[in-house]
Motif scaffolding. Structure first.
Motif, short mmCIF file in Angstrom:
data_model
loop_
_atom_site.label_atom_id
_atom_site.label_comp_id
_atom_site.label_asym_id
_atom_site.label_seq_id
_atom_site.Cartn_x
_atom_site.Cartn_y
_atom_site.Cartn_z
N GLU A 17 21.90 -3.20 4.79
CA GLU A 17 20.52 -3.40 4.33
C GLU A 17 19.59 -2.38 4.96
O GLU A 17 19.74 -2.02 6.12
N ALA A 18 18.64 -1.93 4.15
CA ALA A 18 17.58 -1.03 4.64
C ALA A 18 16.26 -1.53 4.10
O ALA A 18 16.16 -1.93 2.94
N THR A 19 15.24 -1.52 4.95
CA THR A 19 13.88 -1.85 4.52
C THR A 19 13.02 -0.63 4.77
O THR A 19 13.00 -0.09 5.88
N LEU A 20 12.34 -0.19 3.70
CA LEU A 20 11.46 0.97 3.79
C LEU A 20 10.03 0.49 3.58
O LEU A 20 9.76 -0.23 2.63
N ALA A 21 9.14 0.91 4.46
CA ALA A 21 7.73 0.57 4.34
C ALA A 21 6.93 1.86 4.33
O ALA A 21 7.06 2.68 5.24
N THR A 22 6.14 2.04 3.28
CA THR A 22 5.32 3.24 3.16
C THR A 22 3.90 2.82 2.79
O THR A 22 3.70 1.80 2.14
N THR A 23 2.92 3.59 3.23
CA THR A 23 1.54 3.27 2.92
C THR A 23 1.01 4.21 1.83
O THR A 23 1.41 5.37 1.75
N HIS A 24 0.12 3.65 1.01
CA HIS A 24 -0.41 4.38 -0.14
C HIS A 24 -1.86 3.98 -0.39
O HIS A 24 -2.27 2.87 -0.05
N ASP A 25 -2.60 4.87 -1.03
CA ASP A 25 -3.96 4.55 -1.43
C ASP A 25 -3.97 3.50 -2.54
O ASP A 25 -4.89 2.70 -2.62
N ASP A 26 -2.95 3.51 -3.39
CA ASP A 26 -2.84 2.57 -4.51
C ASP A 26 -1.48 1.87 -4.46
O ASP A 26 -0.62 2.09 -5.33
N PRO A 27 -1.23 1.02 -3.46
CA PRO A 27 0.11 0.46 -3.29
C PRO A 27 0.60 -0.39 -4.47
O PRO A 27 1.77 -0.33 -4.82
N ARG A 28 -0.29 -1.13 -5.10
CA ARG A 28 0.14 -1.96 -6.24
C ARG A 28 0.57 -1.09 -7.42
O ARG A 28 1.54 -1.41 -8.11
N VAL A 29 -0.13 0.00 -7.63
CA VAL A 29 0.22 0.90 -8.73
C VAL A 29 1.56 1.59 -8.42
O VAL A 29 2.41 1.71 -9.30
N VAL A 30 1.73 2.02 -7.19
CA VAL A 30 2.99 2.66 -6.81
C VAL A 30 4.15 1.67 -6.97
O VAL A 30 5.19 2.01 -7.55
N ALA A 31 3.98 0.44 -6.50
CA ALA A 31 5.04 -0.57 -6.64
C ALA A 31 5.36 -0.84 -8.10
O ALA A 31 6.52 -0.97 -8.48
N ALA A 32 4.33 -0.91 -8.93
CA ALA A 32 4.54 -1.15 -10.36
C ALA A 32 5.27 0.02 -11.01
O ALA A 32 6.12 -0.17 -11.88
N ALA A 33 4.98 1.23 -10.57
CA ALA A 33 5.65 2.40 -11.12
C ALA A 33 7.12 2.44 -10.72
O ALA A 33 7.96 2.94 -11.47
N LEU A 34 7.45 1.89 -9.57
CA LEU A 34 8.83 1.87 -9.10
C LEU A 34 9.66 0.77 -9.76
O LEU A 34 10.88 0.90 -9.89
N ALA A 35 9.02 -0.30 -10.17
CA ALA A 35 9.72 -1.50 -10.66
C ALA A 35 10.78 -1.23 -11.73
O ALA A 35 11.87 -1.80 -11.65
#
Length: 80
Positions: free
Chosen positions: A7-25
């Motif tokens: 298992e790996a957990t990656l945490a990154t910070t962004h100006d628009d985290p919800r948009v980035v997460a939605a783009a990755l989905a």
């Protein structure tokens, strides 16, 4: 007997985290979970073997880089 997992957990910070997460989905597999916590996107990847985990992390990081760059470009275009 259960199979060992990696298992790996990656945490990154962004100006628009919800948009980035939605783009990755759309590229996330069933072995991946993503959540937004404040300005952070946290993704956990679980794979049966270390090689598969490394490949999934690598793919995820490429997708993350592209998603963040697109968000930044869109933000800069709309807020010159």
């Amino acid at each position: 007997m259960s199979e060992a997992t990696h298992e790996a957990t990656l945490a990154t910070t962004h100006d628009d985290p919800r948009v980035v997460a939605a783009a990755l989905a759309p590229d996330n597999t069933d072995a991946m979970t993503t959540a937004v916590d404040g300005d952070a996107v946290r993704t956990t990847i679980v794979r049966e073997d270390a090689g598969g985990l490394a490949a999934s992390v690598d793919d995820y990081l490429v997708n993350l880089t592209v998603a963040d760059a697109v968000c930044e470009t869109a933000r800069d275009t709309h807020n010159p």
